[in-house]
Design a protein around this motif. Structure first.
Motif, mmCIF file in Angstrom:
data_model
loop_
_atom_site.group_PDB
_atom_site.id
_atom_site.type_symbol
_atom_site.label_atom_id
_atom_site.label_comp_id
_atom_site.label_asym_id
_atom_site.label_seq_id
_atom_site.Cartn_x
_atom_site.Cartn_y
_atom_site.Cartn_z
ATOM 1 N N GLU A 1 2.564 -4.500 2.276
ATOM 2 C CA GLU A 1 1.818 -5.084 2.211
ATOM 3 C C GLU A 1 2.659 -5.949 2.575
ATOM 4 O OE1 GLU A 1 0.492 -3.720 -0.174
ATOM 5 O OE2 GLU A 1 -1.718 -2.913 1.046
ATOM 6 N N GLU A 2 3.316 -6.676 1.767
ATOM 7 C CA GLU A 2 4.570 -7.675 2.043
ATOM 8 C C GLU A 2 5.608 -7.369 2.938
ATOM 9 O OE1 GLU A 2 4.076 -5.855 -1.176
ATOM 10 O OE2 GLU A 2 2.754 -7.694 -1.916
ATOM 11 N N GLN A 3 6.027 -5.649 3.235
ATOM 12 C CA GLN A 3 6.961 -5.583 3.813
ATOM 13 C C GLN A 3 6.408 -5.579 5.277
ATOM 14 O OE1 GLN A 3 8.017 -1.535 2.139
ATOM 15 N NE2 GLN A 3 9.881 -2.555 1.052
ATOM 16 N N ILE A 4 4.655 -5.042 5.445
ATOM 17 C CA ILE A 4 4.560 -5.296 6.954
ATOM 18 C C ILE A 4 4.394 -6.883 7.194
ATOM 19 C CG2 ILE A 4 2.280 -4.295 8.061
ATOM 20 C CD1 ILE A 4 1.790 -1.771 5.674
ATOM 21 N N ILE A 5 3.914 -7.106 6.358
ATOM 22 C CA ILE A 5 3.878 -8.255 7.341
ATOM 23 C C ILE A 5 5.308 -9.117 7.453
ATOM 24 C CG2 ILE A 5 2.996 -10.932 6.188
ATOM 25 C CD1 ILE A 5 0.821 -9.489 4.664
ATOM 26 N N ALA A 6 6.339 -8.803 6.479
ATOM 27 C CA ALA A 6 7.751 -9.205 6.891
ATOM 28 C C ALA A 6 8.229 -8.965 8.369
ATOM 29 C CB ALA A 6 8.538 -8.880 5.981
ATOM 30 N N ILE A 7 7.719 -7.726 8.369
ATOM 31 C CA ILE A 7 7.787 -7.004 9.766
ATOM 32 C C ILE A 7 7.129 -7.897 10.728
ATOM 33 C CG2 ILE A 7 7.350 -4.651 10.877
ATOM 34 C CD1 ILE A 7 7.881 -3.767 8.146
ATOM 35 N N LEU A 8 5.754 -7.382 10.221
ATOM 36 C CA LEU A 8 5.433 -8.974 11.830
ATOM 37 C C LEU A 8 5.814 -9.934 12.384
ATOM 38 C CD1 LEU A 8 1.755 -7.346 11.218
ATOM 39 C CD2 LEU A 8 3.229 -6.680 12.214
ATOM 40 N N ALA A 9 6.370 -10.430 10.821
ATOM 41 C CA ALA A 9 6.450 -11.800 11.424
ATOM 42 C C ALA A 9 7.707 -11.676 11.827
ATOM 43 C CB ALA A 9 7.267 -12.866 9.997
ATOM 44 N N GLU A 10 8.916 -10.814 11.675
ATOM 45 C CA GLU A 10 10.396 -11.063 12.785
ATOM 46 C C GLU A 10 9.510 -10.491 14.086
ATOM 47 O OE1 GLU A 10 13.168 -7.453 11.951
ATOM 48 O OE2 GLU A 10 12.333 -8.207 10.227
ATOM 49 N N ASP B 1 -0.936 -13.807 5.531
ATOM 50 C CA ASP B 1 0.234 -14.225 4.716
ATOM 51 C C ASP B 1 0.095 -12.535 3.630
ATOM 52 O OD1 ASP B 1 -1.777 -15.178 2.953
ATOM 53 O OD2 ASP B 1 -0.675 -17.075 2.654
ATOM 54 N N VAL B 2 0.439 -12.930 2.222
ATOM 55 C CA VAL B 2 0.656 -11.438 1.581
ATOM 56 C C VAL B 2 -0.406 -11.861 0.052
ATOM 57 C CG1 VAL B 2 2.041 -11.300 -0.544
ATOM 58 C CG2 VAL B 2 3.105 -11.622 1.132
ATOM 59 N N SER B 3 -0.873 -13.145 0.379
ATOM 60 C CA SER B 3 -2.138 -12.754 -0.940
ATOM 61 C C SER B 3 -3.206 -12.973 -0.205
ATOM 62 C CB SER B 3 -2.211 -14.444 -1.200
ATOM 63 O OG SER B 3 -2.595 -14.991 0.164
ATOM 64 N N ARG C 1 -3.073 -9.010 -0.111
ATOM 65 C CA ARG C 1 -3.678 -8.085 -1.407
ATOM 66 C C ARG C 1 -4.624 -8.336 -1.550
ATOM 67 N NH1 ARG C 1 1.010 -10.700 -4.753
ATOM 68 N NH2 ARG C 1 3.273 -9.800 -4.642
ATOM 69 N N ARG C 2 -5.614 -9.555 -0.987
ATOM 70 C CA ARG C 2 -6.957 -9.818 -0.923
ATOM 71 C C ARG C 2 -7.999 -8.585 -1.206
ATOM 72 N NH1 ARG C 2 -11.001 -12.001 -2.908
ATOM 73 N NH2 ARG C 2 -12.553 -13.441 -1.576
ATOM 74 N N LEU C 3 -7.241 -8.350 0.880
ATOM 75 C CA LEU C 3 -7.779 -7.407 1.741
ATOM 76 C C LEU C 3 -7.454 -5.935 0.833
ATOM 77 C CD1 LEU C 3 -8.810 -6.782 4.853
ATOM 78 C CD2 LEU C 3 -6.783 -6.666 5.300
ATOM 79 N N LYS C 4 -6.922 -5.597 0.453
ATOM 80 C CA LYS C 4 -6.579 -3.961 -0.306
ATOM 81 C C LYS C 4 -7.920 -4.515 -1.574
ATOM 82 C CE LYS C 4 -2.544 -1.220 -2.453
ATOM 83 N NZ LYS C 4 -1.695 -1.380 -2.431
#
Length: 87
Positions: free
Chosen positions: A8-17, A49-51, A54-57
């Protein structure tokens, strides 16, 4: 269901790019994902964001567990009704 090779962290970073101005095609090419996958991620994780991810998961896991418990309870209910109907 196939597990994603991205966290999830990597996906959010990709979307942020992409949100920072990089074109969607360039982001997809750079990370080796299709544009359909990118837009599916954006629909699910866009603006998080990342938190939050994680909560969604965690919530999705709890929801799946509750659905299994409900299905088991409903099955038990049907079995009991069948037993009572036979006597």
């Amino acid at each position: 269901m196939r597990k994603s090779k991205f966290t999830e962290e990597q996906i959010i970073a990709i979307l942020a790019e992409q949100e920072r101005g990089m074109s969607t095609a360039d982001v997809c090419r750079r990370h080796g994902v299709s544009s359909a996958t990118f837009y599916k991620w954006k629909a699910k994780f866009g603006g998080m964001d990342v938190s939050d991810a994680r909560r969604l998961k965690t919530l999705e896991g709890e929801n799946a567990k509750l659905k299994r418990l409900l299905a088991d309870a409903m099955l038990d209910n049907v079995v009991l009704k069948d037993l009572l109907g036979k006597y």
